[in-house]
Design an enzyme around this catalytic site. Structure first.
Site, short mmCIF file in Angstrom:
data_model
loop_
_atom_site.label_atom_id
_atom_site.label_comp_id
_atom_site.label_asym_id
_atom_site.label_seq_id
_atom_site.Cartn_x
_atom_site.Cartn_y
_atom_site.Cartn_z
N LYS A 237 -52.93 10.37 -24.96
CA LYS A 237 -52.49 10.38 -23.57
C LYS A 237 -52.06 8.97 -23.14
CE LYS A 237 -54.50 12.03 -19.16
NZ LYS A 237 -55.74 12.61 -18.57
N SER B 238 -55.20 16.20 -15.47
CA SER B 238 -54.13 15.26 -15.70
C SER B 238 -53.68 15.19 -17.16
CB SER B 238 -54.57 13.87 -15.25
OG SER B 238 -55.66 13.41 -16.03
N SER C 249 -59.84 17.19 -15.92
CA SER C 249 -58.54 16.88 -16.51
C SER C 249 -58.40 17.21 -17.99
CB SER C 249 -58.22 15.38 -16.31
OG SER C 249 -57.95 15.13 -14.96
#
Length: 473
Positions: free
Chosen positions: A79, A154, A178
Site C-alpha cells: 500500500k 482505505s 481499512s
C-alpha cells in the site's frame, strides 16, 4: 506442476512450487505481472507498476544459493502509505506525491526477507482516512465485481488487486476497518492483527503518530485463501528495534483444551440486519459447528458505547493532530468527509478525552473476561450488503450507511483485538453481485485462532475467486 494459471494460485500453493523448484520465481512473478497488465487498467488498483524491478528480483532469487524463505518468489503488493525504499509514500495526498522513502518499513523488510517479490503499490484515499479509495493523484479504484459496489477503503487498492488476481497477497493497514472493509467489499479474507503484533515505522516520517493512531491501527495482509495468512503473517511479525512497543510473541499460541467456544451475535445497533447478511452469518455459524466449535448466541458487552466512544476519541485526536494538514493539503472531498465525521462524532475537550481513554480500559476488561470463556466471537461486519462507490462522501446519510455502520469494526480497533473478515455469501442484486463478509473477533494476540476459524468456514463455504474470475472473463 499444475494446469491452473499461476496467477490464480494461493500464496501457499505457489510457495510450495517455487520452494521445490517446480516453478521458478521468474515464472511466478511474470504470471502475476501479466495479469496486472491485463486487468489493472480497468481497476486502477495498482498505481505504481514495479514489474521491471520485480522480475529482476525474481531472477536474483532463482540464482541465489542456500535456504529459501517461506514466501520465495510469491508476488505481493504494498500500500502506498507504507515506506518502500526508493518509492513515494504519498498517502494519496498531492503535496506528498514526491516524498520518496529513504528505506523500507519493518514489515516490507520482513516480507522481502521471507522471499516475497513486490510487483506494485496499491491505491488509497487521501490520508488513508475514508471508507472509499479515491484521491486527486491517482483517481478512483474500482471493485472487480463491478462499478456498482465500492472496493472499500482505505486498503481498497490492495483488496481489488488481490481479488482480481494481481499478486497472491496484498499489504494493507487498518485503523477503523481499512483491512476488513476491502475484504468484505471485494470478497477476500484478512485478519487485522491486535495492537503491537506487526512492527511499525516509516523511515520517511517527520513526527510520531498520535497515541490512539498507534494503539488502534494495525498492519496486515489481504489474501484469497485464509491459509495464506498462516503462511505469510509469521514472517511479517518479526521484531524490529524501530518499533519499541512491538509485542514479541510467536504467531501460533498454545492449543486450547476442549472444543473452542464461539460467541455469536446478530446485533446491528443502527440499521436493521439485512436478510442476506443474517443468512451469511448463520451459514458461517453452521460451518463452525460442523468443524467442532461450540457456538452460543450471547449479548455483546457495550457494543454501542465502544463504537461511539472509539470513533469520538479517534476523531478528537484527528482534529487536534490532523485537521491543520487536511485543511492545508487536502482536497474539498476529504475536507467535507472529515467535516461530516466531526458532526457525527464531535471532538471533545481535554477532560472528556481523558475520561474516554480511561473508560477504554473498562471496556477492554469486559471483553477480556468474556473472551476467557469465548476465545472467538462471530458477528456481522456491516449489517447490510456493501455500499456503492463514493457513498461515504454523500453527506450525513452516506457516511452513516458506509463507515458509520461499522460498530463491530470499530470495536476491534478501539480494544486492540484481532479481527478477521471472511466471505460467507454472495448476494444477487439487480445492480450486480455483492460479496458478504462476516467478522470474527479473537482473544488478544490470538490471531491464529481467528485464522483457524476462517479456514473452517472457507473449507465448508468455499471462496469467491472462481466466480469472480468467470464474471471478469
Amino acid at each position: 506442476m499444475t494446469s491452473t494459471p499461476l496467477w490464480q494460485l494461493s500464496a501457499t500453493e505457489l510457495s510450495a512450487l517455487t520452494r521445490s523448484g517446480q516453478v521458478s520465481a521468474v515464472e511466478a512473478v511474470r504470471a502475476s505481472v501479466d495479469r496486472m497488465h491485463a486487468v489493472n487498467p480497468s481497476l486502477n488498483a495498482v498505481v505504481t507498476d514495479l514489474s521491471a524491478s520485480a522480475l529482476g528480483r525474481a531472477k536474483a532469487l532463482d540464482a541465489a544459493k542456500g535456504p529459501k524463505g517461506p514466501l520465495h518468489g510469491v508476488p505481493i503488493t504494498i500500500k502506498i502509505n507504507i515506506d518502500q525504499k526508493g518509492e513515494a509514500s504519498s498517502n494519496g495526498v498531492v503535496a506528498f506525491k514526491d516524498m520518496v522513502a529513504p528505506g523500507d518499513a519493518p514489515l516490507v523488510k520482513n516480507l522481502l526477507d521471507a522471499g516475497a517479490v513486490v510487483i506494485g503499490r496499491t491505491n488509497v484515499p487521501e490520508f488513508s482516512r475514508r471508507a472509499e479509495t479515491d484521491n486527486p493523484i491517482y483517481g478512483q479504484t474500482w471493485n472487480p465485481w463491478g462499478r456498482h459496489v465500492s472496493p472499500g477503503g482505505s486498503s481498497g487498492g490492495a483488496g481489488s488487486a488481490v481479488a482480481a488476481g494481481i499478486g497472491a497477497l496484498g499489504h494493507g493497514n487498518d485503523i477503523g476497518g481499512s483491512l476488513r472493509f476491502p475484504a468484505a467489499g471485494n470478497g477476500v479474507v484478512t485478519v487485522k492483527p491486535g495492537v503491537g503484533r506487526v512492527p511499525v515505522y516509516n523511515p520517511s516520517q517527520t513526527a510520531e503518530r498520535g497515541i490512539l493512531a498507534q494503539q488502534m491501527s494495525a498492519q496486515g495482509l489481504l489474501a484469497r485463501s485464509a491459509r495464506d495468512l498462516h503462511l505469510a503473517m509469521p514472517p511479517m511479525i518479526a521484531a524490529d528495534p524501530r518499533d519499541p512497543f512491538h509485542v514479541p510473541l510467536p504467531w501460533f499460541g498454545p492449543a486450547l483444551e476442549g472444543p473452542i467456544k464461539v460467541g455469536f451475535s446478530l446485533e446491528a445497533p443502527d440499521l436493521p440486519l439485512h436478510p442476506l447478511v443474517e443468512k451469511a452469518l448463520r451459514a458461517a455459524r453452521a460451518a463452525l459447528t460442523d468443524a467442532g466449535y461450540v457456538v452460543e448466541e450471547i449479548a455483546p458487552p457495550s457494543l454501542r458505547e465502544i463504537a461511539f466512544e472509539g470513533r469520538q476519541a479517534l476523531m478528537t485526536e484527528s482534529y487536534h493532530l490532523m485537521a491543520e494538514d487536511i485543511e492545508k493539503y487536502g482536497s474539498t472531498a476529504i475536507r467535507n468527509v472529515f467535516e461530516q465525521n466531526y458532526r457525527r462524532t464531535p471532538p471533545v475537550e481535554m477532560k472528556a478525552m481523558l475520561q474516554l481513554l480511561a473508560r477504554r480500559t473498562f471496556y477492554a476488561r469486559q471483553w477480556s473476561e468474556l473472551m476467557a470463556k469465548y476465545p472467538l466471537f462471530l458477528s456481522p461486519f456491516l449489517p447490510v450488503p456493501f455500499y456503492p462507490p463514493g457513498r461515504d462522501a454523500e453527506g450525513a446519510e452516506g457516511l452513516r450507511e458506509s463507515i458509520g455502520q461499522g460498530h463491530w469494526s470499530t470495536l476491534g480497533n478501539y480494544l486492540g483485538l484481532p479481527a478477521g473478515n471472511v466471505p460467507a455469501g454472495l448476494g444477487d442484486f439487480p445492480e450486480g453481485p455483492k460479496p458478504i463478509g462476516v467478522q470474527i473477533l479473537g482473544q488478544r494476540w490470538r490471531e491464529d485462532l481467528v485464522v483457524d476459524a476462517m479456514i473452517a468456514i472457507e473449507d465448508r463455504l468455499g471462496t469467491l475467486s472462481q466466480q469472480l474470475w468467470a464474471r471478469m472473463g
